[in-house]
Motif scaffolding. Structure first.
Motif, PDB file in Angstrom:
ATOM      1  N   ARG A  50     -10.774  -9.601 -14.256  1.00 16.59           N
ATOM      2  CA  ARG A  50     -11.100 -10.054 -12.895  1.00 16.59           C
ATOM      3  C   ARG A  50      -9.856  -9.993 -12.006  1.00 16.59           C
ATOM      4  O   ARG A  50      -8.756 -10.322 -12.434  1.00 16.59           O
ATOM      5  N   TRP A  51     -10.078  -9.562 -10.766  1.00 13.75           N
ATOM      6  CA  TRP A  51      -9.035  -9.719  -9.751  1.00 13.75           C
ATOM      7  C   TRP A  51      -9.702  -9.997  -8.415  1.00 13.75           C
ATOM      8  O   TRP A  51     -10.893  -9.725  -8.224  1.00 13.75           O
ATOM      9  N   ASP A  52      -8.942 -10.518  -7.481  1.00 10.72           N
ATOM     10  CA  ASP A  52      -9.436 -10.754  -6.125  1.00 10.72           C
ATOM     11  C   ASP A  52      -8.274 -10.470  -5.175  1.00 10.72           C
ATOM     12  O   ASP A  52      -7.442 -11.347  -4.913  1.00 10.72           O
ATOM     13  N   PRO A  53      -8.189  -9.218  -4.684  1.00  8.54           N
ATOM     14  CA  PRO A  53      -7.055  -8.864  -3.821  1.00  8.54           C
ATOM     15  C   PRO A  53      -6.930  -9.744  -2.577  1.00  8.54           C
ATOM     16  O   PRO A  53      -5.819 -10.028  -2.131  1.00  8.54           O
ATOM     17  N   ARG A  54      -8.072 -10.204  -2.047  1.00 10.91           N
ATOM     18  CA  ARG A  54      -7.998 -11.065  -0.853  1.00 10.91           C
ATOM     19  C   ARG A  54      -7.303 -12.380  -1.153  1.00 10.91           C
ATOM     20  O   ARG A  54      -6.509 -12.883  -0.364  1.00 10.91           O
ATOM     21  N   ALA A  55      -7.627 -12.931  -2.332  1.00  9.97           N
ATOM     22  CA  ALA A  55      -7.025 -14.214  -2.719  1.00  9.97           C
ATOM     23  C   ALA A  55      -5.664 -14.020  -3.396  1.00  9.97           C
ATOM     24  O   ALA A  55      -4.936 -14.985  -3.620  1.00  9.97           O
ATOM     25  N   GLY A  56      -5.343 -12.767  -3.735  1.00 11.04           N
ATOM     26  CA  GLY A  56      -4.075 -12.495  -4.418  1.00 11.04           C
ATOM     27  C   GLY A  56      -4.063 -12.942  -5.864  1.00 11.04           C
ATOM     28  O   GLY A  56      -3.007 -13.262  -6.421  1.00 11.04           O
ATOM     29  N   THR A  57      -5.239 -12.946  -6.510  1.00  8.70           N
ATOM     30  CA  THR A  57      -5.320 -13.391  -7.911  1.00  8.70           C
ATOM     31  C   THR A  57      -5.719 -12.235  -8.819  1.00  8.70           C
ATOM     32  O   THR A  57      -6.482 -11.346  -8.415  1.00  8.70           O
ATOM     33  N   LEU A  95      -5.272  -2.013   1.204  1.00  6.84           N
ATOM     34  CA  LEU A  95      -3.877  -2.471   1.242  1.00  6.84           C
ATOM     35  C   LEU A  95      -3.669  -3.708   0.377  1.00  6.84           C
ATOM     36  O   LEU A  95      -2.638  -3.852  -0.284  1.00  6.84           O
ATOM     37  N   GLY A  96      -4.668  -4.599   0.356  1.00  6.96           N
ATOM     38  CA  GLY A  96      -4.540  -5.834  -0.429  1.00  6.96           C
ATOM     39  C   GLY A  96      -4.442  -5.548  -1.917  1.00  6.96           C
ATOM     40  O   GLY A  96      -3.633  -6.150  -2.636  1.00  6.96           O
ATOM     41  N   LEU A 101      -1.146  -5.088  -6.934  1.00  7.96           N
ATOM     42  CA  LEU A 101      -0.679  -4.273  -8.060  1.00  7.96           C
ATOM     43  C   LEU A 101       0.848  -4.146  -8.043  1.00  7.96           C
ATOM     44  O   LEU A 101       1.500  -4.219  -9.088  1.00  7.96           O
ATOM     45  N   HIS A 102       1.416  -3.986  -6.849  1.00  3.29           N
ATOM     46  CA  HIS A 102       2.880  -3.895  -6.748  1.00  3.29           C
ATOM     47  C   HIS A 102       3.535  -5.181  -7.239  1.00  3.29           C
ATOM     48  O   HIS A 102       4.519  -5.152  -7.988  1.00  3.29           O
ATOM     49  N   ARG A 103       2.971  -6.304  -6.835  1.00  2.00           N
ATOM     50  CA  ARG A 103       3.518  -7.604  -7.277  1.00  2.00           C
ATOM     51  C   ARG A 103       3.528  -7.700  -8.800  1.00  2.00           C
ATOM     52  O   ARG A 103       4.521  -8.094  -9.413  1.00  2.00           O
ATOM     53  N   GLU A 104       2.412  -7.297  -9.423  1.00  2.00           N
ATOM     54  CA  GLU A 104       2.301  -7.402 -10.880  1.00  2.00           C
ATOM     55  C   GLU A 104       3.194  -6.387 -11.593  1.00  2.00           C
ATOM     56  O   GLU A 104       3.781  -6.691 -12.631  1.00  2.00           O
ATOM     57  N   LEU A 105       3.291  -5.189 -11.041  1.00  2.00           N
ATOM     58  CA  LEU A 105       4.097  -4.141 -11.681  1.00  2.00           C
ATOM     59  C   LEU A 105       5.597  -4.367 -11.495  1.00  2.00           C
ATOM     60  O   LEU A 105       6.416  -3.743 -12.179  1.00  2.00           O
ATOM     61  N   SER A 106       5.946  -5.252 -10.589  1.00  2.00           N
ATOM     62  CA  SER A 106       7.367  -5.620 -10.411  1.00  2.00           C
ATOM     63  C   SER A 106       7.883  -6.418 -11.600  1.00  2.00           C
ATOM     64  O   SER A 106       9.092  -6.537 -11.803  1.00  2.00           O
ATOM     65  N   LEU A 155       1.180   4.755   2.363  1.00  2.00           N
ATOM     66  CA  LEU A 155       2.400   3.956   2.559  1.00  2.00           C
ATOM     67  C   LEU A 155       2.419   2.745   1.632  1.00  2.00           C
ATOM     68  O   LEU A 155       3.472   2.341   1.128  1.00  2.00           O
ATOM     69  N   ALA A 156       1.232   2.167   1.377  1.00  2.00           N
ATOM     70  CA  ALA A 156       1.148   0.973   0.522  1.00  2.00           C
ATOM     71  C   ALA A 156       1.382   1.295  -0.951  1.00  2.00           C
ATOM     72  O   ALA A 156       1.726   0.410  -1.742  1.00  2.00           O
ATOM     73  N   ALA A 157       1.208   2.578  -1.337  1.00  2.00           N
ATOM     74  CA  ALA A 157       1.471   2.983  -2.728  1.00  2.00           C
ATOM     75  C   ALA A 157       2.949   3.279  -2.966  1.00  2.00           C
ATOM     76  O   ALA A 157       3.425   3.240  -4.105  1.00  2.00           O
ATOM     77  N   ALA A 158       3.687   3.571  -1.889  1.00  2.00           N
ATOM     78  CA  ALA A 158       5.092   3.984  -2.025  1.00  2.00           C
ATOM     79  C   ALA A 158       5.968   2.955  -2.756  1.00  2.00           C
ATOM     80  O   ALA A 158       6.809   3.345  -3.582  1.00  2.00           O
ATOM     81  N   PRO A 159       5.818   1.632  -2.494  1.00  2.00           N
ATOM     82  CA  PRO A 159       6.665   0.674  -3.214  1.00  2.00           C
ATOM     83  C   PRO A 159       6.490   0.715  -4.729  1.00  2.00           C
ATOM     84  O   PRO A 159       7.426   0.376  -5.464  1.00  2.00           O
ATOM     85  N   ILE A 160       5.320   1.139  -5.207  1.00  2.00           N
ATOM     86  CA  ILE A 160       5.103   1.230  -6.660  1.00  2.00           C
ATOM     87  C   ILE A 160       5.927   2.387  -7.229  1.00  2.00           C
ATOM     88  O   ILE A 160       6.563   2.255  -8.283  1.00  2.00           O
ATOM     89  N   ALA A 161       5.978   3.509  -6.499  1.00  2.00           N
ATOM     90  CA  ALA A 161       6.831   4.632  -6.921  1.00  2.00           C
ATOM     91  C   ALA A 161       8.297   4.192  -6.958  1.00  2.00           C
ATOM     92  O   ALA A 161       9.061   4.609  -7.840  1.00  2.00           O
ATOM     93  N   GLN A 162       8.664   3.323  -6.012  1.00  2.00           N
ATOM     94  CA  GLN A 162      10.065   2.861  -5.947  1.00  2.00           C
ATOM     95  C   GLN A 162      10.450   1.970  -7.127  1.00  2.00           C
ATOM     96  O   GLN A 162      11.631   1.744  -7.385  1.00  2.00           O
ATOM     97  N   LEU A 163       9.449   1.477  -7.863  1.00  2.00           N
ATOM     98  CA  LEU A 163       9.734   0.698  -9.074  1.00  2.00           C
ATOM     99  C   LEU A 163      10.140   1.604 -10.245  1.00  2.00           C
ATOM    100  O   LEU A 163      10.487   1.124 -11.323  1.00  2.00           O
TER     101      LEU A 163
END
Length: 310
Positions: A50-57, A95-96, A101-106, A155-163
């Motif tokens: 389960r995930w909820d991008p709006r809630a950030g969970t 975008l959410g 995903l970026h937060r988790e992959l960090s 643009l929202a996918a770019a930070p994941i590449a930067q990881l």
């Protein structure tokens, strides 16, 4: 001898047209598949988190499960008129999910080797008969909602590449399937003997068979050389008029009506008429140069594979 465990793919947006077929083809190719879903009960055919991008969970175990992630999440651009609220949903749902995903992959605990994040050829805007490559700049977002959505999505996918995660961004064309997407809507009036080219009929349609887009995604997961942006379209785009004629021939129906005028489509669909009136003649040269071979490089073969029994 130790058994090698299957590679694991986590798909967001996995219950949509591409995600459903991709999951089947991955299983057939020996992968394990899990879905990341807001309503896991709906997708019980596969393991789901389960995930909820709006809630950030997001389920803590989701990212730790994956060797690869395919991100297809986003509200459909073709379901219902583009009210202001609908447009916000189309944008924020893309975008959410990527921000989450970026937060988790960090977090360095994961073992994700590659990340595929969908985009769309809408990024180029309405460009007539100009041949579009991955180097072509995005369309002007102020004049074109679809160009803006696709550009922001990339643009929202770019930070994941930067990881440091190998990130591939396929710009997807019109996906041909009888199960959903644009084709059944285009085919319906043709089947009734009321088919016609839309607008001028001269606008280019850059298409790809559903199985080819899924095979391309699997190639992108498996090949370390795939990185960055690729046009995910078959090598032979056609005009709307040529597309409609081919479809009518495959369906053994006549084309009697004159073209459907652009102003009529704009009245009926509002801004959403951009989907069928915009012209995008997109090159597949970069994907071909990478060694990918299409099962359906020509429109006639793709349509016959889909409608051959009718």
């Amino acid at each position: 001898m130790t058994e090698i465990s299957p590679r694991k793919v986590l798909i967001t947006g996995g219950t949509g047209l591409i995600g459903t077929r991709l999951a089947e083809m991955l299983i057939d190719s020996g992968y394990e598949v899990a879905l990341l879903s807001r309503e896991p009960a709906k997708s019980s055919h596969f393991r789901s988190f389960r995930w909820d991008p709006r809630a950030g969970t997001i389920d803590d175990a989701a990212i730790l499960y994956a060797d690869y992630i395919v991100n297809l999440a986003g509200a459909s651009v073709s379901d219902g008129k583009w009210t202001d609220e609908r447009k916000r949903d189309i944008m924020s749902s893309r975008l959410g999910g990527l921000a989450l995903l970026h937060r988790e992959l960090s977090n360095p605990r994961h073992h994700v080797q590659a990340f595929i994040s969908a985009s769309a050829i809408g990024v180029y805007g309405d460009t007539g008969d100009k041949l579009l490559t991955e180097e072509t700049p995005p369309g002007l977002p102020t004049h074109d909602f679809l160009a803006d959505v696709a550009h922001q999505w990339e643009l929202a996918a770019a930070p994941i590449a930067q990881l440091g995660i190998r990130t591939v961004v396929p710009r997807i064309g019109i996906v041909l399937s009888t199960e959903g997407g644009a084709l059944p809507q285009i085919a319906r009036p043709v089947k009734l003997g009321a088919g016609a080219a839309l607008g001028s009929g001269k606008q280019y349609m850059s298409w790809i068979h559903l199985d080819d887009i899924c095979r391309l995604f699997i190639a992108m997961l498996e090949g370390a050389a795939w990185e960055g942006t690729y046009n995910a379209v078959a090598p032979n785009p056609v005009t709307n008029e040529a597309f409609t004629k081919e479809l009518a021939e495959v369906l053994h129906r006549p084309l009697i009506l004159p073209k459907v005028p652009a102003f009529g489509l704009k009245l009926a669909m509002g801004e959403m008429s951009e989907i069928v009136l915009a012209s995008q003649r997109v090159s597949a040269a970069k994907v071909l140069a990478q060694g990918f071979r299409f099962e359906y490089p020509e429109l006639r073969g793709a349509l016959e594979a889909l409608y051959g029994g009718e």
